[in-house]
Design a protein around this motif. Sequence first.
Motif, PDB file in Angstrom:
ATOM      1  N   THR A 208       0.818  -1.223   0.000  1.00  0.00           N
ATOM      2  CA  THR A 208       0.000   0.000   0.000  1.00  0.00           C
ATOM      3  C   THR A 208       0.845   1.263   0.000  1.00  0.00           C
ATOM      4  OG1 THR A 208      -0.176  -0.130   2.428  1.00  0.00           O
ATOM      5  CG2 THR A 208      -1.968  -1.086   1.140  1.00  0.00           C
ATOM      6  N   LEU A 209       2.089   1.184   0.452  1.00  0.00           N
ATOM      7  CA  LEU A 209       2.961   2.356   0.430  1.00  0.00           C
ATOM      8  C   LEU A 209       3.810   2.427  -0.844  1.00  0.00           C
ATOM      9  CD1 LEU A 209       4.182   2.632   4.137  1.00  0.00           C
ATOM     10  CD2 LEU A 209       2.578   4.111   2.930  1.00  0.00           C
ATOM     11  N   ILE A 210       4.026   1.299  -1.473  1.00  0.00           N
ATOM     12  CA  ILE A 210       4.821   1.294  -2.708  1.00  0.00           C
ATOM     13  C   ILE A 210       3.952   1.572  -3.935  1.00  0.00           C
ATOM     14  CG2 ILE A 210       6.021  -0.256  -4.318  1.00  0.00           C
ATOM     15  CD1 ILE A 210       7.866   0.784  -2.250  1.00  0.00           C
ATOM     16  N   ALA A 211       2.743   1.006  -3.956  1.00  0.00           N
ATOM     17  CA  ALA A 211       1.916   1.045  -5.162  1.00  0.00           C
ATOM     18  C   ALA A 211       1.530   2.451  -5.635  1.00  0.00           C
ATOM     19  CB  ALA A 211       0.656   0.200  -4.948  1.00  0.00           C
ATOM     20  N   GLY A 273       5.112  12.356  -2.748  1.00  0.00           N
ATOM     21  CA  GLY A 273       5.219  13.403  -1.744  1.00  0.00           C
ATOM     22  C   GLY A 273       3.906  13.803  -1.112  1.00  0.00           C
ATOM     23  N   PHE A 274       2.782  13.644  -1.852  1.00  0.00           N
ATOM     24  CA  PHE A 274       1.514  14.148  -1.340  1.00  0.00           C
ATOM     25  C   PHE A 274       0.422  13.092  -1.195  1.00  0.00           C
ATOM     26  CE2 PHE A 274       3.588  17.863  -3.158  1.00  0.00           C
ATOM     27  CZ  PHE A 274       3.442  18.776  -2.138  1.00  0.00           C
ATOM     28  N   VAL A 275       0.637  11.902  -1.744  1.00  0.00           N
ATOM     29  CA  VAL A 275      -0.386  10.862  -1.672  1.00  0.00           C
ATOM     30  C   VAL A 275       0.070   9.688  -0.820  1.00  0.00           C
ATOM     31  CG1 VAL A 275      -1.757   9.184  -2.993  1.00  0.00           C
ATOM     32  CG2 VAL A 275      -1.389  11.497  -3.896  1.00  0.00           C
ATOM     33  N   THR A 276       1.266   9.155  -1.106  1.00  0.00           N
ATOM     34  CA  THR A 276       1.723   7.934  -0.438  1.00  0.00           C
ATOM     35  C   THR A 276       1.704   8.044   1.079  1.00  0.00           C
ATOM     36  OG1 THR A 276       3.130   7.332  -2.322  1.00  0.00           O
ATOM     37  CG2 THR A 276       3.648   6.324  -0.193  1.00  0.00           C
ATOM     38  N   GLY A 277       2.241   9.132   1.613  1.00  0.00           N
ATOM     39  CA  GLY A 277       2.317   9.272   3.069  1.00  0.00           C
ATOM     40  C   GLY A 277       1.160  10.025   3.683  1.00  0.00           C
TER      41      GLY A 277
END
Length: 329
Positions: A208-211, A273-277
């Motif tokens: 979920t963090l890589i995709a 930068g704005f979606v993953t985390g």
Amino acid sequence: MDIDAFTAVHAAEWDRLKELASRRRLDGAESDELVRLYQSVATHLSTVRSAAPDPTLVTRLSDVLNRARTRIAGTHEPAWREVVRFAVVSLPAAFYRIRWWSHVVTAACLLVAVVAGIYIATDSAALNDMATPSQQEEYVNEAFASYYDPGLGFAAVVWTNNAWIAAQAVGGGITGFFPLMVLWQNAVQIGATGGMMAAHGELDLFLTLIAPHGLLELTCIFVAGAAGLRLFWTLVDPGHRKRSVAMAAEGRALITTAIGLAAALGVSGLVEGFVTGSEMFWWLKIVIGMIVLAAFWTYVYVLGGRAVRAGATGDLAEHEAGATVVTAG
């Protein structure tokens, strides 16, 4: 065709065209003469290329025609037109020409990553070779997720790093070895990290963090490697063109590819930068990642396919790249 005789007959026209193209001001009659001579000398150049492609004469006539064309049509196209043409013709054509290379590289790298991940997840000795148990716990439970720190600064750092990796893979393609090394290292690293997360029961967190950003980011790295390998293959098998001519054309097209990949990696950097985390739902993050990846390949196949069918290659236009001498055999 006797080149010396042909030159003796038409040299006066060539010199006159060069003279007119060099003048600062022309009257009406001279302007008409300029256009007439341009058409005539263009025919001469075509004749020389097809019948007796003498390099010196081809260069001379090409230079005269370029000067005359500039005088007739103006100094240059507006900059915005060049930008538009680059974005909708040259760039997608360059991507489209290496699409199958990109797909094969992607499949191979995914296979390597899966094998590496399974190996690390199922072999405790290999897992412990990556890090001590305490280091693994710290990475899985804290470091991996905390790395994705939302913000423009983080996005810029990620973009710069990935763009540099892609540029190296493209530029190092002439060696044949460097793109393979970059692709191998990235595939193994991603797979091994996933394997460590899986061994600690956090494979879902990894995915979920890589995709969200990784779908496009990794695709760009794979395309960069494919572009580099295509350049090396052109060195090995230049086809019907002289090796130097083929390498020059492919090299110019790969500069186009590198610029396009930097832009695409900028998009993936923004996602990272704005979606993953961010605090978005995990499924929404993945949907966003899938949308940007689909947009990339739609761009390649729709605009790129159309551009290639129209004759574009991602290379410079002939008047920008210089004339190519026709060779026999």
